[in-house]
Write a protein that holds these residues in place. Structure first.
Motif, PDB file in Angstrom:
ATOM      1  N   LEU A   1      35.931  27.796  46.120  1.00  0.00           N
ATOM      2  CA  LEU A   1      36.402  26.413  46.115  1.00  0.00           C
ATOM      3  C   LEU A   1      37.023  25.994  47.445  1.00  0.00           C
ATOM      4  O   LEU A   1      37.358  24.822  47.617  1.00  0.00           O
ATOM      5  CB  LEU A   1      37.415  26.213  44.990  1.00  0.00           C
ATOM      6  CG  LEU A   1      36.842  26.308  43.562  1.00  0.00           C
ATOM      7  CD1 LEU A   1      37.953  26.308  42.531  1.00  0.00           C
ATOM      8  CD2 LEU A   1      35.869  25.176  43.285  1.00  0.00           C
ATOM      9  N   GLY A   2      37.204  26.937  48.380  1.00  0.00           N
ATOM     10  CA  GLY A   2      37.662  26.576  49.724  1.00  0.00           C
ATOM     11  C   GLY A   2      39.038  27.059  50.080  1.00  0.00           C
ATOM     12  O   GLY A   2      39.532  26.715  51.171  1.00  0.00           O
ATOM     13  N   SER A   3      39.693  27.851  49.241  1.00  0.00           N
ATOM     14  CA  SER A   3      41.023  28.355  49.585  1.00  0.00           C
ATOM     15  C   SER A   3      40.927  29.356  50.733  1.00  0.00           C
ATOM     16  O   SER A   3      39.998  30.168  50.777  1.00  0.00           O
ATOM     17  CB  SER A   3      41.671  29.037  48.375  1.00  0.00           C
ATOM     18  OG  SER A   3      41.882  28.100  47.344  1.00  0.00           O
ATOM     19  N   PRO A   4      41.876  29.344  51.663  1.00  0.00           N
ATOM     20  CA  PRO A   4      41.836  30.328  52.760  1.00  0.00           C
ATOM     21  C   PRO A   4      42.138  31.731  52.236  1.00  0.00           C
ATOM     22  O   PRO A   4      42.884  31.890  51.258  1.00  0.00           O
ATOM     23  CB  PRO A   4      42.936  29.837  53.710  1.00  0.00           C
ATOM     24  CG  PRO A   4      43.821  28.981  52.879  1.00  0.00           C
ATOM     25  CD  PRO A   4      42.981  28.380  51.810  1.00  0.00           C
ATOM     26  N   PRO A   5      41.578  32.761  52.878  1.00  0.00           N
ATOM     27  CA  PRO A   5      41.803  34.132  52.390  1.00  0.00           C
ATOM     28  C   PRO A   5      43.281  34.532  52.365  1.00  0.00           C
ATOM     29  O   PRO A   5      43.696  35.291  51.490  1.00  0.00           O
ATOM     30  CB  PRO A   5      41.021  34.992  53.379  1.00  0.00           C
ATOM     31  CG  PRO A   5      39.979  34.083  53.940  1.00  0.00           C
ATOM     32  CD  PRO A   5      40.602  32.731  53.976  1.00  0.00           C
ATOM     33  N   SER A   6      44.083  34.021  53.309  1.00  0.00           N
ATOM     34  CA  SER A   6      45.502  34.397  53.346  1.00  0.00           C
ATOM     35  C   SER A   6      46.226  33.952  52.069  1.00  0.00           C
ATOM     36  O   SER A   6      47.073  34.684  51.542  1.00  0.00           O
ATOM     37  CB  SER A   6      46.169  33.769  54.567  1.00  0.00           C
ATOM     38  OG  SER A   6      46.034  32.355  54.527  1.00  0.00           O
ATOM     39  N   LYS A   7      45.890  32.762  51.576  1.00  0.00           N
ATOM     40  CA  LYS A   7      46.508  32.272  50.343  1.00  0.00           C
ATOM     41  C   LYS A   7      46.089  33.120  49.148  1.00  0.00           C
ATOM     42  O   LYS A   7      46.908  33.453  48.272  1.00  0.00           O
ATOM     43  CB  LYS A   7      46.120  30.814  50.119  1.00  0.00           C
ATOM     44  CG  LYS A   7      46.805  30.156  48.942  1.00  0.00           C
ATOM     45  CD  LYS A   7      46.432  28.699  48.811  1.00  0.00           C
ATOM     46  CE  LYS A   7      47.126  28.053  47.632  1.00  0.00           C
ATOM     47  NZ  LYS A   7      46.734  26.630  47.479  1.00  0.00           N
ATOM     48  N   VAL A   8      44.814  33.495  49.106  1.00  0.00           N
ATOM     49  CA  VAL A   8      44.315  34.335  48.007  1.00  0.00           C
ATOM     50  C   VAL A   8      44.968  35.710  48.060  1.00  0.00           C
ATOM     51  O   VAL A   8      45.331  36.284  47.024  1.00  0.00           O
ATOM     52  CB  VAL A   8      42.774  34.450  48.082  1.00  0.00           C
ATOM     53  CG1 VAL A   8      42.249  35.387  47.013  1.00  0.00           C
ATOM     54  CG2 VAL A   8      42.140  33.075  47.921  1.00  0.00           C
ATOM     55  N   TYR A   9      45.167  36.259  49.284  1.00  0.00           N
ATOM     56  CA  TYR A   9      45.855  37.548  49.421  1.00  0.00           C
ATOM     57  C   TYR A   9      47.269  37.470  48.856  1.00  0.00           C
ATOM     58  O   TYR A   9      47.726  38.377  48.159  1.00  0.00           O
ATOM     59  CB  TYR A   9      45.932  37.956  50.903  1.00  0.00           C
ATOM     60  CG  TYR A   9      44.617  38.320  51.542  1.00  0.00           C
ATOM     61  CD1 TYR A   9      43.516  38.693  50.776  1.00  0.00           C
ATOM     62  CD2 TYR A   9      44.476  38.291  52.923  1.00  0.00           C
ATOM     63  CE1 TYR A   9      42.309  39.005  51.359  1.00  0.00           C
ATOM     64  CE2 TYR A   9      43.271  38.620  53.523  1.00  0.00           C
ATOM     65  CZ  TYR A   9      42.187  38.965  52.742  1.00  0.00           C
ATOM     66  OH  TYR A   9      41.002  39.294  53.330  1.00  0.00           O
ATOM     67  N   GLY A  10      47.977  36.376  49.168  1.00  0.00           N
ATOM     68  CA  GLY A  10      49.348  36.212  48.678  1.00  0.00           C
ATOM     69  C   GLY A  10      49.412  36.142  47.169  1.00  0.00           C
ATOM     70  O   GLY A  10      50.295  36.751  46.547  1.00  0.00           O
ATOM     71  N   GLN A  11      48.463  35.420  46.548  1.00  0.00           N
ATOM     72  CA  GLN A  11      48.438  35.318  45.085  1.00  0.00           C
ATOM     73  C   GLN A  11      48.169  36.678  44.448  1.00  0.00           C
ATOM     74  O   GLN A  11      48.812  37.060  43.460  1.00  0.00           O
ATOM     75  CB  GLN A  11      47.375  34.311  44.661  1.00  0.00           C
ATOM     76  CG  GLN A  11      47.713  32.864  45.000  1.00  0.00           C
ATOM     77  CD  GLN A  11      46.567  31.919  44.728  1.00  0.00           C
ATOM     78  OE1 GLN A  11      45.454  32.345  44.412  1.00  0.00           O
ATOM     79  NE2 GLN A  11      46.817  30.614  44.864  1.00  0.00           N
ATOM     80  N   MET A  12      47.225  37.424  45.035  1.00  0.00           N
ATOM     81  CA  MET A  12      46.898  38.741  44.473  1.00  0.00           C
ATOM     82  C   MET A  12      48.044  39.721  44.669  1.00  0.00           C
ATOM     83  O   MET A  12      48.326  40.549  43.803  1.00  0.00           O
ATOM     84  CB  MET A  12      45.624  39.278  45.127  1.00  0.00           C
ATOM     85  CG  MET A  12      44.354  38.643  44.623  1.00  0.00           C
ATOM     86  SD  MET A  12      42.906  39.553  45.156  1.00  0.00           S
ATOM     87  CE  MET A  12      43.079  39.492  46.923  1.00  0.00           C
ATOM     88  N   ARG A  13      48.745  39.634  45.814  1.00  0.00           N
ATOM     89  CA  ARG A  13      49.872  40.527  46.060  1.00  0.00           C
ATOM     90  C   ARG A  13      50.988  40.271  45.053  1.00  0.00           C
ATOM     91  O   ARG A  13      51.585  41.216  44.511  1.00  0.00           O
ATOM     92  CB  ARG A  13      50.375  40.315  47.486  1.00  0.00           C
ATOM     93  CG  ARG A  13      51.238  41.482  47.995  1.00  0.00           C
ATOM     94  CD  ARG A  13      51.663  41.259  49.440  1.00  0.00           C
ATOM     95  NE  ARG A  13      50.530  41.293  50.351  1.00  0.00           N
ATOM     96  CZ  ARG A  13      50.089  40.238  51.055  1.00  0.00           C
ATOM     97  NH1 ARG A  13      50.677  39.063  50.927  1.00  0.00           N
ATOM     98  NH2 ARG A  13      49.068  40.355  51.867  1.00  0.00           N
ATOM     99  N   ALA A  14      51.258  38.992  44.787  1.00  0.00           N
ATOM    100  CA  ALA A  14      52.296  38.654  43.805  1.00  0.00           C
ATOM    101  C   ALA A  14      51.904  39.141  42.411  1.00  0.00           C
ATOM    102  O   ALA A  14      52.738  39.667  41.658  1.00  0.00           O
ATOM    103  CB  ALA A  14      52.516  37.149  43.790  1.00  0.00           C
ATOM    104  N   LEU A  15      50.624  38.995  42.085  1.00  0.00           N
ATOM    105  CA  LEU A  15      50.148  39.445  40.764  1.00  0.00           C
ATOM    106  C   LEU A  15      50.214  40.958  40.651  1.00  0.00           C
ATOM    107  O   LEU A  15      50.586  41.500  39.596  1.00  0.00           O
ATOM    108  CB  LEU A  15      48.713  38.953  40.549  1.00  0.00           C
ATOM    109  CG  LEU A  15      48.136  39.159  39.153  1.00  0.00           C
ATOM    110  CD1 LEU A  15      48.932  38.362  38.133  1.00  0.00           C
ATOM    111  CD2 LEU A  15      46.688  38.734  39.114  1.00  0.00           C
TER     112      LEU A  15
END
Length: 243
Positions: free
Chosen positions: A221-235
């Motif tokens: 959907l266009g999210s930058p990889p850094s944002k996705v990394y942060g979400q996965m790290r928090a999870l």
């Protein structure tokens, strides 16, 4: 006048002395008995049934089961190279029969008289299918050894309709430079991911597949990889705290 007053006192004494009891009607008694019998039947029905363990010989009923898995053209040469790695666990561990049909280009699996597990043929078919989708033999072998593993497949077009360069850029965002993004998602979610053109295959447990799929959908959907990394790290931190 006096006689009237004395009569009233006598009547009040009679009323006070006698105690009235309510007479239960027959219909109410019958309804109560019916309700009690219905409740007893429901409790008997809701009890968990206990069944004896199922024997493989009774489920197979003497007839051999058969599975046929088609081989894609791009997986034919890897299948020949890794044939012994696929052949050994299916024959030795699952006690199944397997052969490669060169005419039909199918891998055929069949139960034998030595097959003891009723779900062995399904495990073998899932193992071979996972290899045909592009997973390594060592990763696909986990489907034979573990019970709670699945393979989920979806397309990029299911998430967002993309064409041409937009589609290729979405695939590039999922893979990352040198496969960095894909490897990060695999390591954090403990899954294995295969990118086959616009199709994405994920191997893992149900919860881990859901986390990996959400991360991949955000990248599409266009999210930058850094944002996705942060979400996965928090999870990942949250799941680590739970356990």
């Amino acid at each position: 006048m006096a006689t009237g007053g004395s009569n009233e006192c006598e009547m009040s004494d009679i009323v006070d002395d006698t105690t009235f009891e309510k007479v239960k009607r027959k219909r109410k008694m019958e309804k109560q008995k019916e309700m009690e019998s219905d409740d007893g039947e429901l409790t008997n029905q809701l009890k968990r049934p206990s069944f004896p363990p199922v024997d493989a010989s009774t489920t197979l009923s003497g007839r051999p089961e058969f599975r046929s898995i088609p081989v894609p053209p791009n997986r034919f040469s890897p299948l020949k190279e890794n044939w012994m790695k696929i052949f050994t666990p299916i024959v030795d561990h699952l006690k199944l029969q397997i052969r490669l049909n060169l005419k039909r280009r199918n891998v055929e699996i069949k139960t034998s008289q030595f097959t003891s597990d009723p779900g062995a043929i399904q495990k073998g078919a899932d193992f071979v299918k996972a290899f045909m989708l592009g997973f390594d033999v060592e990763d696909a072998l986990a489907l034979v050894r573990l019970d709670d593993l699945f393979v989920d497949t979806f397309e990029i077009q299911d998430v967002r309709p993309l064409k041409g360069d937009h589609l290729s850029r979405a695939i590039g965002r999922i893979a990352g430079t040198g496969g960095k993004t894909k490897f990060t998602i695999e390591n954090v979610t403990k899954t294995r991911i295969v990118l086959a053109d616009s199709k994405i295959h994920i191997l893992g447990s149900f919860q881990n597949i859901r986390v990996a799929r959400n991360a991949i959908c955000n990248l599409i959907l266009g999210s930058p990889p850094s944002k996705v990394y942060g979400q996965m790290r928090a999870l990942a931190n949250r799941t680590a705290e739970k356990f």
